[in-house]
Design a protein around this motif. Sequence first.
Motif, mmCIF file in Angstrom:
data_model
loop_
_atom_site.group_PDB
_atom_site.id
_atom_site.type_symbol
_atom_site.label_atom_id
_atom_site.label_comp_id
_atom_site.label_asym_id
_atom_site.label_seq_id
_atom_site.Cartn_x
_atom_site.Cartn_y
_atom_site.Cartn_z
ATOM 1 N N HIS A 11 0.737 -1.212 -0.010
ATOM 2 C CA HIS A 11 -0.009 0.135 0.059
ATOM 3 C C HIS A 11 0.766 1.326 -0.007
ATOM 4 C CE1 HIS A 11 -3.326 2.619 0.907
ATOM 5 N NE2 HIS A 11 -2.667 2.987 2.060
ATOM 6 N N SER A 12 1.928 1.264 0.644
ATOM 7 C CA SER A 12 2.853 2.429 0.780
ATOM 8 C C SER A 12 3.305 2.574 -0.269
ATOM 9 C CB SER A 12 3.765 2.345 2.011
ATOM 10 O OG SER A 12 4.372 3.491 2.296
ATOM 11 N N VAL A 13 3.978 1.517 -1.136
ATOM 12 C CA VAL A 13 4.730 1.746 -2.289
ATOM 13 C C VAL A 13 3.596 2.269 -3.416
ATOM 14 C CG1 VAL A 13 5.437 0.230 -4.368
ATOM 15 C CG2 VAL A 13 6.266 -0.202 -2.051
ATOM 16 N N GLU A 14 2.601 1.867 -3.511
ATOM 17 C CA GLU A 14 1.256 2.384 -4.136
ATOM 18 C C GLU A 14 1.195 3.927 -4.057
ATOM 19 O OE1 GLU A 14 -1.783 -0.430 -3.598
ATOM 20 O OE2 GLU A 14 -0.659 -1.658 -5.078
ATOM 21 N N MET A 15 1.051 4.178 -2.881
ATOM 22 C CA MET A 15 0.712 5.588 -2.595
ATOM 23 C C MET A 15 2.116 6.723 -2.883
ATOM 24 S SD MET A 15 -1.227 6.117 1.167
ATOM 25 C CE MET A 15 0.168 5.712 2.202
ATOM 26 N N ALA A 16 3.051 6.183 -2.558
ATOM 27 C CA ALA A 16 4.472 6.723 -3.115
ATOM 28 C C ALA A 16 4.557 7.059 -4.518
ATOM 29 C CB ALA A 16 5.691 5.981 -2.567
ATOM 30 N N SER A 17 3.931 6.011 -5.469
ATOM 31 C CA SER A 17 4.164 6.061 -6.768
ATOM 32 C C SER A 17 3.524 7.013 -7.419
ATOM 33 C CB SER A 17 3.674 4.390 -7.512
ATOM 34 O OG SER A 17 2.128 4.511 -7.248
ATOM 35 N N HIS A 18 2.966 7.865 -6.536
ATOM 36 C CA HIS A 18 2.101 8.983 -7.040
ATOM 37 C C HIS A 18 2.926 10.184 -6.936
ATOM 38 C CE1 HIS A 18 -1.627 7.065 -7.609
ATOM 39 N NE2 HIS A 18 -1.825 6.644 -6.372
ATOM 40 N N ALA A 19 4.015 10.147 -6.362
ATOM 41 C CA ALA A 19 5.042 11.159 -6.206
ATOM 42 C C ALA A 19 6.102 11.207 -7.409
ATOM 43 C CB ALA A 19 5.838 11.190 -4.947
ATOM 44 N N PRO A 20 6.239 12.239 -7.953
ATOM 45 C CA PRO A 20 7.221 12.250 -9.166
ATOM 46 C C PRO A 20 8.447 11.506 -8.930
ATOM 47 C CG PRO A 20 6.286 14.444 -8.931
ATOM 48 C CD PRO A 20 5.661 13.711 -7.731
ATOM 49 N N PHE A 21 8.932 11.489 -7.750
ATOM 50 C CA PHE A 21 10.513 10.939 -7.584
ATOM 51 C C PHE A 21 10.217 9.362 -7.424
ATOM 52 C CE2 PHE A 21 13.526 9.102 -4.699
ATOM 53 C CZ PHE A 21 14.522 9.153 -5.028
ATOM 54 N N TYR A 22 9.245 9.056 -6.783
ATOM 55 C CA TYR A 22 9.221 7.500 -6.644
ATOM 56 C C TYR A 22 8.441 7.019 -7.982
ATOM 57 C CZ TYR A 22 10.322 7.349 -1.780
ATOM 58 O OH TYR A 22 11.142 7.347 -0.696
ATOM 59 N N SER A 23 7.823 7.779 -8.638
ATOM 60 C CA SER A 23 7.122 7.045 -9.894
ATOM 61 C C SER A 23 8.231 6.882 -10.738
ATOM 62 C CB SER A 23 6.401 8.403 -10.505
ATOM 63 O OG SER A 23 6.058 8.151 -11.969
ATOM 64 N N LYS A 24 9.211 7.671 -10.887
ATOM 65 C CA LYS A 24 10.323 7.424 -11.786
ATOM 66 C C LYS A 24 11.363 6.253 -11.349
ATOM 67 C CE LYS A 24 14.173 9.549 -14.274
ATOM 68 N NZ LYS A 24 15.044 8.520 -14.175
ATOM 69 N N LEU A 25 11.435 6.479 -9.817
ATOM 70 C CA LEU A 25 12.447 5.420 -9.373
ATOM 71 C C LEU A 25 11.906 3.940 -9.249
ATOM 72 C CD1 LEU A 25 14.969 5.272 -7.007
ATOM 73 C CD2 LEU A 25 12.977 4.493 -5.663
ATOM 74 N N LEU A 26 10.541 3.825 -9.138
ATOM 75 C CA LEU A 26 10.005 2.490 -9.145
ATOM 76 C C LEU A 26 9.940 1.993 -10.787
ATOM 77 C CD1 LEU A 26 7.021 3.028 -6.543
ATOM 78 C CD2 LEU A 26 8.978 1.729 -6.142
ATOM 79 N N LYS A 27 9.495 2.868 -11.732
ATOM 80 C CA LYS A 27 9.080 2.508 -12.879
ATOM 81 C C LYS A 27 10.768 1.742 -13.366
ATOM 82 C CE LYS A 27 6.120 4.825 -14.925
ATOM 83 N NZ LYS A 27 5.748 6.374 -14.941
ATOM 84 N N ASP A 28 11.692 2.791 -13.038
ATOM 85 C CA ASP A 28 13.351 2.517 -13.402
ATOM 86 C C ASP A 28 13.627 1.200 -12.857
ATOM 87 O OD1 ASP A 28 13.298 4.665 -14.710
ATOM 88 O OD2 ASP A 28 14.692 5.782 -13.255
ATOM 89 N N ASN A 29 13.031 0.857 -11.975
ATOM 90 C CA ASN A 29 13.401 -0.483 -11.100
ATOM 91 C C ASN A 29 12.628 -1.699 -11.309
ATOM 92 O OD1 ASN A 29 16.072 -0.192 -9.501
ATOM 93 N ND2 ASN A 29 15.125 1.600 -9.265
ATOM 94 N N ASN A 30 11.595 -1.439 -12.309
ATOM 95 C CA ASN A 30 10.450 -2.318 -12.527
ATOM 96 C C ASN A 30 9.646 -2.734 -11.063
ATOM 97 O OD1 ASN A 30 10.676 -2.481 -15.297
ATOM 98 N ND2 ASN A 30 12.383 -3.766 -15.225
ATOM 99 N N ILE A 31 9.319 -2.075 -10.336
ATOM 100 C CA ILE A 31 8.778 -2.349 -8.974
ATOM 101 C C ILE A 31 7.429 -1.483 -8.981
ATOM 102 C CG2 ILE A 31 8.858 -2.131 -6.558
ATOM 103 C CD1 ILE A 31 11.990 -2.219 -6.988
ATOM 104 N N SER A 32 6.497 -2.170 -8.630
ATOM 105 C CA SER A 32 5.167 -1.617 -8.290
ATOM 106 C C SER A 32 4.560 -2.246 -6.971
ATOM 107 C CB SER A 32 4.157 -1.751 -9.396
ATOM 108 O OG SER A 32 3.816 -3.054 -9.584
ATOM 109 N N GLY A 33 3.288 -1.613 -6.469
ATOM 110 C CA GLY A 33 2.922 -2.466 -5.166
ATOM 111 C C GLY A 33 2.647 -3.896 -5.753
ATOM 112 N N GLU A 34 2.183 -4.222 -6.933
ATOM 113 C CA GLU A 34 1.779 -5.756 -7.261
ATOM 114 C C GLU A 34 3.141 -6.331 -7.355
ATOM 115 O OE1 GLU A 34 -0.099 -5.335 -11.002
ATOM 116 O OE2 GLU A 34 -1.786 -4.312 -10.100
ATOM 117 N N THR A 35 4.303 -5.965 -7.353
ATOM 118 C CA THR A 35 5.624 -6.802 -7.378
ATOM 119 C C THR A 35 6.009 -7.088 -5.943
ATOM 120 O OG1 THR A 35 7.098 -5.166 -7.479
ATOM 121 C CG2 THR A 35 6.177 -5.933 -9.803
ATOM 122 N N ILE A 36 5.369 -6.551 -4.904
ATOM 123 C CA ILE A 36 5.836 -6.886 -3.556
ATOM 124 C C ILE A 36 5.186 -7.923 -2.920
ATOM 125 C CG2 ILE A 36 6.328 -5.741 -1.498
ATOM 126 C CD1 ILE A 36 7.486 -3.867 -3.365
#
Length: 409
Positions: A11-36
């Motif tokens: 849930h926290s990863v999903e919330m963070a993914s709305h912030a520009p910094f984390y959106s990029k960081l998570l995308k760059d590392n192929n991570i999302s809430g679903e991959t956790i």
Amino acid sequence: MGNELIAQLRHSVEMASHAPFYSKLLKDNNISGETIGSIIDFRKIPFTKKGDIRGNIPSAFLSTSMSCVRRVHSSSGTKGNPTISYYSDSDIRTWQEHLCRAFRMAGLKKGDVFQTIVGFGLFSGGLGFEQAAEQYGMTVVPIGMGNTQRQVEYLRMFHVNGIITISSYLPILANYMKRHDIDPKSELQLKAILIGAEPFHEKTRDELRDFFGVPILSVYGLSELEGPGVAVECPNGNGMHVFTDAYYPEIIDPITGDVLGENCEGELVLTSLKRECMPLLRYRTGDITSLYRTKCECMSEFEWKIGYVFNRSDDMLIIRGVNIYPSQIKDIVYTYDCIYQNLQIVVKKDDDITLKIASKSSEKVENAEKGIIRDIKNWLNVTVKVEWVPTEYFDVAGKSVCVIDERTA
Ligand code: DLL
């Protein structure tokens, strides 16, 4: 590792993914809430560092619209640019709940009087404690920092039962009372003293506990993650209960970044589980401590504790290749009973290090000076000079700066 925790992290990863910094960081590392799906998956998320917050515009970490932001605070900025933090209504409520837990653990009650001897405004300490104490049902004396004479007058006038102060101010308060023959045990109605925002020394705390005659409890937190209230000490001591319903703590080797096991000392890394406006994932706090599980006699449901924070990784001095923490120097200096409880280390060059210290009498103590220089040489193989300063030198309106390293300035 419980499924509930994984769900919270996701849930926290999903919330963070709305912030520009984390959106990029998570995308760059192929991570999302679903991959956790496990803690191993979670650990694939790269650490967030203070430099990431400082190096980006503040809104890069904002995961909601600005209209959800009810308040901002920022760090005290003793080491560079201050870092901004955003709070929603719910973030403020959660924070207050944490501080109310701190009051409860300290034995403070509804109807007690609470004096907030911490900075107001952008610094999270003042407003945070003031609002929480009001909500708890205490009468608040929101005096802020400084003007020790007035602090003492108000402690007496309002029969204050609890205070919060930054750690380096408590010796200043005690020193003033000693100079004016005020005995806090018979003249004040204190039940507990909360300290935080800075490291303290155990010997200092023991002395001050004897002087004030009440428990002195540490409250830990940082403005990037709500402010004070991440972890709180109960009267049984032995570290601080971490509010694991709101934070997931990890301890890592500050050099390699490897996650360390229970009881190992390293850098504290925190992930917020509830923050709405500014969730942080695997945030490197810079604080050196350890993490352990304990059945505390206070019966708190929060079984994980962190040890007291005595050092920050960025306070570590490398003197001719040897790593030295300020606490190692303090451990030596405070074996001399005549020394006042705050000090400052000024490093101009590897072979030009000055300890600014004060004696309790504010006078130079020749024997102590020789002993401190000798002991630091013997134990740490470092040559220091001693500069005696008056105790007032440390009476600054805010956090005291323990290390000034001019080599890196
Ligand atoms: O100092 C928040 C706070 C206010 C905590 C009042 C407690 C009481 P910052 O200015 O962002 O926020 O500084 C955070 O202070 O990373 C630690 O290095 C240090 N620190 C905070 N609490 C403690 C503590 C506030 N109990 C930084 N013991 C953190 C030792 C502490 N160090």
